[in-house]
Scaffold this active site. Structure first.
Site, PDB file in Angstrom:
ATOM      1  N   THR A 140      12.758  31.159 -27.744  1.00  0.00           N
ATOM      2  CA  THR A 140      13.728  30.151 -27.322  1.00  0.00           C
ATOM      3  C   THR A 140      14.318  29.358 -28.489  1.00  0.00           C
ATOM      4  O   THR A 140      13.667  29.202 -29.536  1.00  0.00           O
ATOM      5  CB  THR A 140      13.025  29.153 -26.371  1.00  0.00           C
ATOM      6  OG1 THR A 140      13.862  28.016 -26.172  1.00  0.00           O
ATOM      7  CG2 THR A 140      11.709  28.653 -26.954  1.00  0.00           C
TER       8      THR A 140
ATOM      9  N   TYR B  17       6.387  23.048 -25.099  1.00  0.00           N
ATOM     10  CA  TYR B  17       6.991  24.344 -24.750  1.00  0.00           C
ATOM     11  C   TYR B  17       7.463  25.054 -26.026  1.00  0.00           C
ATOM     12  O   TYR B  17       7.121  26.208 -26.286  1.00  0.00           O
ATOM     13  CB  TYR B  17       8.158  24.134 -23.780  1.00  0.00           C
ATOM     14  CG  TYR B  17       9.038  25.355 -23.625  1.00  0.00           C
ATOM     15  CD1 TYR B  17       8.544  26.503 -23.026  1.00  0.00           C
ATOM     16  CD2 TYR B  17      10.349  25.357 -24.095  1.00  0.00           C
ATOM     17  CE1 TYR B  17       9.346  27.642 -22.903  1.00  0.00           C
ATOM     18  CE2 TYR B  17      11.150  26.478 -23.966  1.00  0.00           C
ATOM     19  CZ  TYR B  17      10.646  27.614 -23.369  1.00  0.00           C
ATOM     20  OH  TYR B  17      11.435  28.729 -23.258  1.00  0.00           O
TER      21      TYR B  17
HETATM   22  O1  LIG Z   1      21.261  17.951 -13.479  1.00  0.00           O
HETATM   23  C1  LIG Z   1      21.569  18.152 -14.684  1.00  0.00           C
HETATM   24  C2  LIG Z   1      20.964  19.156 -15.451  1.00  0.00           C
HETATM   25  C3  LIG Z   1      21.364  19.286 -16.783  1.00  0.00           C
HETATM   26  N1  LIG Z   1      22.324  18.495 -17.315  1.00  0.00           N
HETATM   27  C4  LIG Z   1      22.741  18.688 -18.707  1.00  0.00           C
HETATM   28  O2  LIG Z   1      23.125  20.032 -18.865  1.00  0.00           O
HETATM   29  C5  LIG Z   1      22.823  20.501 -20.176  1.00  0.00           C
HETATM   30  C6  LIG Z   1      21.967  21.745 -20.053  1.00  0.00           C
HETATM   31  O3  LIG Z   1      20.716  21.400 -19.469  1.00  0.00           O
HETATM   32  P1  LIG Z   1      19.726  22.504 -18.883  1.00  0.00           P
HETATM   33  O4  LIG Z   1      18.604  21.757 -18.238  1.00  0.00           O
HETATM   34  O5  LIG Z   1      20.471  23.462 -18.043  1.00  0.00           O
HETATM   35  O6  LIG Z   1      19.211  23.299 -20.163  1.00  0.00           O
HETATM   36  P2  LIG Z   1      18.527  22.733 -21.506  1.00  0.00           P
HETATM   37  O7  LIG Z   1      19.569  22.801 -22.577  1.00  0.00           O
HETATM   38  O8  LIG Z   1      17.883  21.437 -21.320  1.00  0.00           O
HETATM   39  O9  LIG Z   1      17.310  23.743 -21.795  1.00  0.00           O
HETATM   40  C7  LIG Z   1      17.428  25.139 -21.816  1.00  0.00           C
HETATM   41  O10 LIG Z   1      17.559  25.643 -23.113  1.00  0.00           O
HETATM   42  C8  LIG Z   1      16.469  25.383 -23.968  1.00  0.00           C
HETATM   43  C9  LIG Z   1      16.814  25.963 -25.292  1.00  0.00           C
HETATM   44  O11 LIG Z   1      16.903  24.930 -26.167  1.00  0.00           O
HETATM   45  C10 LIG Z   1      15.182  25.959 -23.453  1.00  0.00           C
HETATM   46  O12 LIG Z   1      15.177  27.360 -23.552  1.00  0.00           O
HETATM   47  C11 LIG Z   1      14.960  25.542 -22.024  1.00  0.00           C
HETATM   48  O13 LIG Z   1      13.893  26.298 -21.456  1.00  0.00           O
HETATM   49  C12 LIG Z   1      16.177  25.728 -21.174  1.00  0.00           C
HETATM   50  O14 LIG Z   1      15.934  25.072 -19.948  1.00  0.00           O
HETATM   51  C13 LIG Z   1      22.114  19.358 -20.883  1.00  0.00           C
HETATM   52  O15 LIG Z   1      23.058  18.680 -21.649  1.00  0.00           O
HETATM   53  C14 LIG Z   1      21.646  18.471 -19.736  1.00  0.00           C
HETATM   54  O16 LIG Z   1      21.525  17.122 -20.062  1.00  0.00           O
HETATM   55  C15 LIG Z   1      22.926  17.522 -16.567  1.00  0.00           C
HETATM   56  O17 LIG Z   1      23.787  16.803 -17.029  1.00  0.00           O
HETATM   57  N2  LIG Z   1      22.523  17.377 -15.252  1.00  0.00           N
END
Ligand SMILES: O=c1ccn([C@@H]2O[C@H](COP(=O)(O)OP(=O)(O)O[C@H]3O[C@H](CO)[C@H](O)[C@H](O)[C@H]3O)[C@@H](O)[C@H]2O)c(=O)[nH]1
Length: 404
Positions: free
Chosen positions: A123, A147
């Site tokens: 990741t 993680y």
């Molecule tokens: O309800 C929500 C969910 C997410 N977001 C935003 O959307 C973006 C993406 O969020 P995600 O939760 O979809 O994904 P992440 O970037 O947090 O994390 C993902 O990418 C990571 C790599 O850095 C890891 O692999 C992790 O397991 C995977 O979930 C972020 O800016 C987050 O703040 C929102 O605004 N509202």
């Protein structure tokens, strides 16, 4: 190596989101696929048709050794893992156990069983926070949650084991934000508790949720919301097949690639794309930042091109469109599962009948015995014998010779 020349592959976590897509990519090439999944977070719904399914843990040495031997496994794609950043902070032990200890057991079993190649699912969470510049594979590593640490430690452990063995080829892929779903509608995200942006947003479109909360609009990005490199899951799956093939062709190699498109999209851009694709509104509420979220996370994925990786779905509307189509398919599948539960109810009814039938047989036997016993009593009465007094006479005699 021709496409059909791929040997039998063991896919751990093949009942999960990315693992099931990799299994599909292999099956589509006519490859024999065996899936090991303990279904702790995976779902039977996602296990591709044509794959052999074995329920169990990737770290179960005896089970894995048996599967490798009995199915002629020569290569492994290892997806089984815990993936929630938030949970890893509250339950770090589970993450080190599941992502590191289980991976160690799997790798040792693979080596002792003579497996030729292993591709490991890693990741972008292993990288140190940076100023938002596109991250190359050689960028500094400094995870900010258990993680990320568990994956980074597993990467290093695998490299050390493979180097010491000298024969196992190792491929590591660091994904950025995996999204979308199988274009043919055979798989997609199926989390018990959705926490990824696109999965949540599609649930707003389908009416499962009322609105979407944007986690922070005060980041130093072009519209203030978080920017990520969203990669279609089928392109991710394709990269696994290409890397596996490269690993099988060069015995004992060690390769590492980022998987991203090198383009960033903000939360607002994703939601807008979903609105365009669905034709419906995604009501949004501005909320505070989510702890641990970087402003911008984008890959420099040039290296992966050396594998011959040519993404097919690197378009935001395609990604959200496929995710939405899957969410609708999933809802339909769940409705059909409910129908099946009703069918199962019919089976229960049948089971009840069997039980009742059995009970009726028992009752018959009991009444036969009762009838026999009353027949005997009648016979005894006829002969002038009172069994009860006969018994009590005997007892008194035995106990002290008190005859009446
Ligand atoms: O309800 C929500 C969910 C997410 N977001 C935003 O959307 C973006 C993406 O969020 P995600 O939760 O979809 O994904 P992440 O970037 O947090 O994390 C993902 O990418 C990571 C790599 O850095 C890891 O692999 C992790 O397991 C995977 O979930 C972020 O800016 C987050 O703040 C929102 O605004 N509202």
């Amino acid at each position: 190596m021709r496409e059909t020349d791929l040997p039998p592959v063991l896919v751990t976590g093949g009942a999960g989101y990315i693992g099931s897509h990799a299994a599909l990519a292999l099956l589509d090439r006519g490859c024999k696929v065996v899936i090991i999944d303990d279904l702790s977070t995976g779902s039977e719904l996602l296990i591709p048709k044509g794959a052999i399914f074995v329920r169990g843990r990737a770290g179960d040495r005896a089970l894995v050794a048996r599967v490798i031997a009995s199915h002629g496994i020569e290569a492994i794609m290892h997806f089984a893992a815990s993936i929630s950043v938030g949970d890893s902070v509250t339950q770090p032990g589970d993450y080190y156990r599941n992502n590191f200890v289980e991976t160690l057991a799997l790798a040792e079993t693979a080596i002792s069983s003579g497996v030729s190649a292993m591709v490991f699912s890693s990741t972008a969470a292993v990288y140190a926070e940076n100023d938002g510049a596109a991250l190359e594979e050689k960028a500094p590593l400094q995870p900010i949650n258990p993680y990320g640490w568990s994956k980074m430690m597993a990467e290093q452990m695998l490299r050390d084991l493979a180097a010491a063995d000298g024969r196992l080829s190792l491929g590591i892929l660091r994904y950025f934000n995996v999204a979308g779903a199988d274009p043919k509608g055979r798989s997609g995200q199926n989390s018990r508790h959705a926490h990824h942006l696109i999965e949540i947003a599609t649930q707003v479109v389908t009416g499962k949720r009322g609105s979407f909360t944007v986690y922070g609009d005060d980041y130093a990005t072009h519209d203030g919301t978080g920017v990520r490199d969203y990669v279609h899951v089928s392109d991710i799956a394709e990269a696994h097949v290409l890397l596996l093939r490269a690993c099988l062709e060069e015995r004992g190699c060690s390769r590492l690639f980022n998987l991203g498109y090198g383009q960033g999209n903000s939360v607002i851009e994703v939601i807008d794309a979903l609105e365009r694709v669905s034709g419906g509104a995604v009501p949004r509420v501005m909320g505070p930042r989510r702890a641990g979220d970087p402003a911008r996370l984008v890959a420099n994925a040039d290296a992966a091109k050396s594998l011959g990786w040519t993404p097919q779905y690197d378009d935001l509307e395609t990604i959200v469109g496929h995710a939405l189509a899957w969410e609708r398919t999933r809802i339909a599948a769940m409705a059909s599962a409910n129908d099946q539960i009703k069918l199962f109810g019919a089976d229960e009814q049948r089971l009840k009948l069997v039980v009742e039938d059995e009970a009726a047989t028992i009752l018959d036997e009991v009444s036969e015995l009762t009838a026999m016993s009353s027949k005997r009593s009648a016979l005894e009465r006829q002969r002038g014998i009172d069994v009860a007094s006969y018994k009590s006479m005997g007892r008194r005699t035995v106990n002290g010779g008190e005859n009446p």
